[in-house]
Design a protein around this motif. Structure first.
Motif, PDB file in Angstrom:
ATOM      1  N   TYR A 250       0.810  -1.214   0.000  1.00 12.51           N
ATOM      2  CA  TYR A 250       0.000   0.000   0.000  1.00 12.51           C
ATOM      3  C   TYR A 250       0.849   1.272   0.000  1.00 12.51           C
ATOM      4  O   TYR A 250       0.365   2.348  -0.331  1.00 12.51           O
ATOM      5  CB  TYR A 250      -0.927   0.037   1.217  1.00 12.51           C
ATOM      6  N   THR A 251       2.115   1.158   0.417  1.00  9.59           N
ATOM      7  CA  THR A 251       2.974   2.352   0.473  1.00  9.59           C
ATOM      8  C   THR A 251       3.593   2.698  -0.876  1.00  9.59           C
ATOM      9  O   THR A 251       4.208   3.762  -1.014  1.00  9.59           O
ATOM     10  CB  THR A 251       4.124   2.145   1.490  1.00  9.59           C
ATOM     11  N   PHE A 252       3.432   1.843  -1.878  1.00  9.36           N
ATOM     12  CA  PHE A 252       4.110   2.058  -3.160  1.00  9.36           C
ATOM     13  C   PHE A 252       3.841   3.427  -3.792  1.00  9.36           C
ATOM     14  O   PHE A 252       4.755   4.047  -4.336  1.00  9.36           O
ATOM     15  CB  PHE A 252       3.765   0.928  -4.135  1.00  9.36           C
ATOM     16  N   PRO A 253       2.600   3.942  -3.763  1.00  8.88           N
ATOM     17  CA  PRO A 253       2.362   5.245  -4.410  1.00  8.88           C
ATOM     18  C   PRO A 253       3.182   6.386  -3.828  1.00  8.88           C
ATOM     19  O   PRO A 253       3.432   7.381  -4.513  1.00  8.88           O
ATOM     20  CB  PRO A 253       0.865   5.476  -4.183  1.00  8.88           C
ATOM     21  N   ILE A 254       3.605   6.281  -2.564  1.00 11.34           N
ATOM     22  CA  ILE A 254       4.407   7.352  -1.955  1.00 11.34           C
ATOM     23  C   ILE A 254       5.827   6.882  -1.642  1.00 11.34           C
ATOM     24  O   ILE A 254       6.536   7.510  -0.868  1.00 11.34           O
ATOM     25  CB  ILE A 254       3.739   7.907  -0.679  1.00 11.34           C
ATOM     26  N   SER A 255       6.237   5.780  -2.236  1.00 13.90           N
ATOM     27  CA  SER A 255       7.596   5.272  -2.042  1.00 13.90           C
ATOM     28  C   SER A 255       8.537   5.881  -3.071  1.00 13.90           C
ATOM     29  O   SER A 255       8.124   6.237  -4.174  1.00 13.90           O
ATOM     30  CB  SER A 255       7.629   3.746  -2.174  1.00 13.90           C
ATOM     31  N   THR A 256       9.809   5.986  -2.708  1.00 12.76           N
ATOM     32  CA  THR A 256      10.811   6.442  -3.662  1.00 12.76           C
ATOM     33  C   THR A 256      11.176   5.284  -4.588  1.00 12.76           C
ATOM     34  O   THR A 256      10.865   4.113  -4.305  1.00 12.76           O
ATOM     35  CB  THR A 256      12.077   6.936  -2.948  1.00 12.76           C
ATOM     36  N   SER A 257      11.859   5.601  -5.682  1.00 16.13           N
ATOM     37  CA  SER A 257      12.252   4.565  -6.637  1.00 16.13           C
ATOM     38  C   SER A 257      13.144   3.517  -5.976  1.00 16.13           C
ATOM     39  O   SER A 257      12.997   2.317  -6.220  1.00 16.13           O
ATOM     40  CB  SER A 257      12.976   5.194  -7.824  1.00 16.13           C
ATOM     41  N   SER A 258      14.098   3.973  -5.141  1.00 20.25           N
ATOM     42  CA  SER A 258      15.013   3.024  -4.498  1.00 20.25           C
ATOM     43  C   SER A 258      14.281   2.157  -3.470  1.00 20.25           C
ATOM     44  O   SER A 258      14.620   0.982  -3.294  1.00 20.25           O
ATOM     45  CB  SER A 258      16.169   3.770  -3.837  1.00 20.25           C
ATOM     46  N   GLU A 259      13.269   2.709  -2.799  1.00 21.07           N
ATOM     47  CA  GLU A 259      12.477   1.914  -1.853  1.00 21.07           C
ATOM     48  C   GLU A 259      11.685   0.836  -2.589  1.00 21.07           C
ATOM     49  O   GLU A 259      11.611  -0.312  -2.144  1.00 21.07           O
ATOM     50  CB  GLU A 259      11.533   2.825  -1.070  1.00 21.07           C
ATOM     51  N   ARG A 260      11.092   1.203  -3.724  1.00 25.47           N
ATOM     52  CA  ARG A 260      10.326   0.213  -4.498  1.00 25.47           C
ATOM     53  C   ARG A 260      11.233  -0.919  -4.967  1.00 25.47           C
ATOM     54  O   ARG A 260      10.851  -2.090  -4.913  1.00 25.47           O
ATOM     55  CB  ARG A 260       9.673   0.895  -5.703  1.00 25.47           C
ATOM     56  N   LEU A 261      12.429  -0.561  -5.427  1.00 25.45           N
ATOM     57  CA  LEU A 261      13.364  -1.578  -5.906  1.00 25.45           C
ATOM     58  C   LEU A 261      13.783  -2.490  -4.766  1.00 25.45           C
ATOM     59  O   LEU A 261      13.873  -3.714  -4.940  1.00 25.45           O
ATOM     60  CB  LEU A 261      14.585  -0.899  -6.522  1.00 25.45           C
ATOM     61  N   PHE A 262      14.021  -1.914  -3.588  1.00 26.86           N
ATOM     62  CA  PHE A 262      14.412  -2.717  -2.424  1.00 26.86           C
ATOM     63  C   PHE A 262      13.306  -3.695  -2.041  1.00 26.86           C
ATOM     64  O   PHE A 262      13.565  -4.877  -1.771  1.00 26.86           O
ATOM     65  CB  PHE A 262      14.731  -1.797  -1.245  1.00 26.86           C
ATOM     66  N   VAL A 263      12.077  -3.224  -2.029  1.00 28.79           N
ATOM     67  CA  VAL A 263      10.946  -4.088  -1.672  1.00 28.79           C
ATOM     68  C   VAL A 263      10.806  -5.234  -2.664  1.00 28.79           C
ATOM     69  O   VAL A 263      10.621  -6.397  -2.286  1.00 28.79           O
ATOM     70  CB  VAL A 263       9.639  -3.273  -1.601  1.00 28.79           C
ATOM     71  N   LYS A 264      10.904  -4.915  -3.937  1.00 31.45           N
ATOM     72  CA  LYS A 264      10.721  -5.943  -4.963  1.00 31.45           C
ATOM     73  C   LYS A 264      11.839  -6.983  -4.944  1.00 31.45           C
ATOM     74  O   LYS A 264      11.597  -8.169  -5.176  1.00 31.45           O
ATOM     75  CB  LYS A 264      10.640  -5.293  -6.349  1.00 31.45           C
TER      76      LYS A 264
END
Length: 347
Positions: A310-324
């Motif tokens: 649910y946090t993806f829309p307000i996540s930074t690019s590096s955070e999204r990459l880390f999560v994935k």
């Protein structure tokens, strides 16, 4: 003449545009400044990709390309200002290795909203014509202290000349793009800060920093502060080391603040960074202890995984990459640490 009408490709919030015709390819940007007597003027920055222009053999045995440029400013369907000129490329011996064209123009325009029309034509290819329009607004100064637009720079050096490239004792080579590949390690910029007479001589704090596009929080590692005294015009010529800035979308932000830390003026410009050699700071996540925090109360892994999604829309690019890449098979404790870290960054 077969003209191809091009819709400008706006790179998010930056006044930077990619223009492309049949073969002709160019990048266009602009910035608004003020003269010492408070008259606004617009600078246009145009880079034409050298390989997109046909270079022909000249009498001196060199190859050279030529582009006809026309810039028109309209207001309420009336032409307010215009210029038409030939832009010559570098003379080269090998036509397979052409250099990019660079052009800067200045236009004195009163405050208001205008339609800017740019037309480019490759002289050696009559059918390769590019026409683009964009709406620009030149705002009148209303604050006691205000910034000009931010001009991104490819390089700068001291100069005593007075060409269109020179300002305040420096030669400024504009960086027309707002994309910084891994090969570029510095972000350089020029801006001006204007102050009214009652502020001249007063001390103020200049802050300039980088913040993620998705998060209204300055990155302390890329934050700089300097005490200054206000003049009629304070010229700001700075560079920021971005070699360790991860891939993502960002704003470069300029602020002026008074002695009580009250914001006097602010200006920002959007840019994108590609840097595959720098990743999300996993050590910060691992070092956190989520015990007795809201994150530790989430005991179900599937629920926590959903909350992180649910946090993806307000996540930074590096955070999204880390999560994935890292959290897909992570244990509950690691996910709790990440969830805690995410919201701490936004506290």
């Amino acid at each position: 003449m077969n003209k191809k009408i091009i819709i400008l490709f706006l790179l998010l919030l930056s006044p930077g545009y990619l223009l492309q015709a049949e073969s002709l390819k160019a990048y266009f940007a602009y910035a608004v400044f003020n003269t010492p007597d408070n008259t606004p003027y617009l600078e246009t920055y145009l880079t034409i990709k050298g390989s997109s222009v046909k270079h022909t053999l000249q009498e001196d045995g060199m190859f050279q390309g030529f582009v006809d440029v026309q810039i028109i400013f309209r207001k309420n369907d009336s032409i307010v200002d215009y210029d038409k000129y030939e832009l010559s490329g570098y003379a080269i011996r090998d036509s397979s290795q052409p250099k990019n064209f660079l052009d800067i123009q200045r236009f004195v325009l009163p405050a208001g909203t205008y339609e800017l029309e740019l037309q480019l034509n490759d002289r050696a290819v009559a059918s390769d014509t590019l026409v683009s329009t964009v709406e620009i607004t030149i705002a009148a100064r209303q604050k006691k202290m205000s910034f000009s637009d931010i001009e991104l720079l490819q390089s700068f050096e001291k100069s005593s000349d007075t060409t269109v490239l020179d300002k305040n004792g420096y030669r400024l080579i504009p960086y027309v793009f707002n994309y910084y590949p891994a090969s570029v390690g510095e972000l350089s910029f020029y801006a001006e800060l204007y102050s009214n007479e009652d502020l001249i001589g007063e001390s103020f704090l200049l802050n300039y920093y980088i913040r993620p596009f998705e998060l209204d929080k300055k990155l302390e590692r890329f934050t700089y502060r300097k005490k200054m005294k206000a003049g009629p015009v304070n010229a700001l010529l700075k560079s920021i080391d971005i070699s360790q800035l991860p891939s993502g979308s960002y704003f470069l932000v300029l602020e002026s603040r008074d002695r009580e830390n009250k914001l006097l003026s602010m200006r920002e410009i959007f840019f994108q960074r590609y840097n595959p050699y720098v990743s999300f700071n996993e050590a910060e996540v691992i070092s956190l202890d989520p015990t007795n925090t809201f994150a530790s109360r989430i005991k179900d892994r599937d629920s926590l995984s959903k909350f992180i999604d649910y946090t993806f829309p307000i996540s930074t690019s590096s955070e999204r990459l880390f999560v994935k890449s890292m959290l897909k098979d992570a244990d509950l404790a690691t996910m709790q640490r990440y969830f805690l870290h995410f919201w701490q960054q936004r506290n």
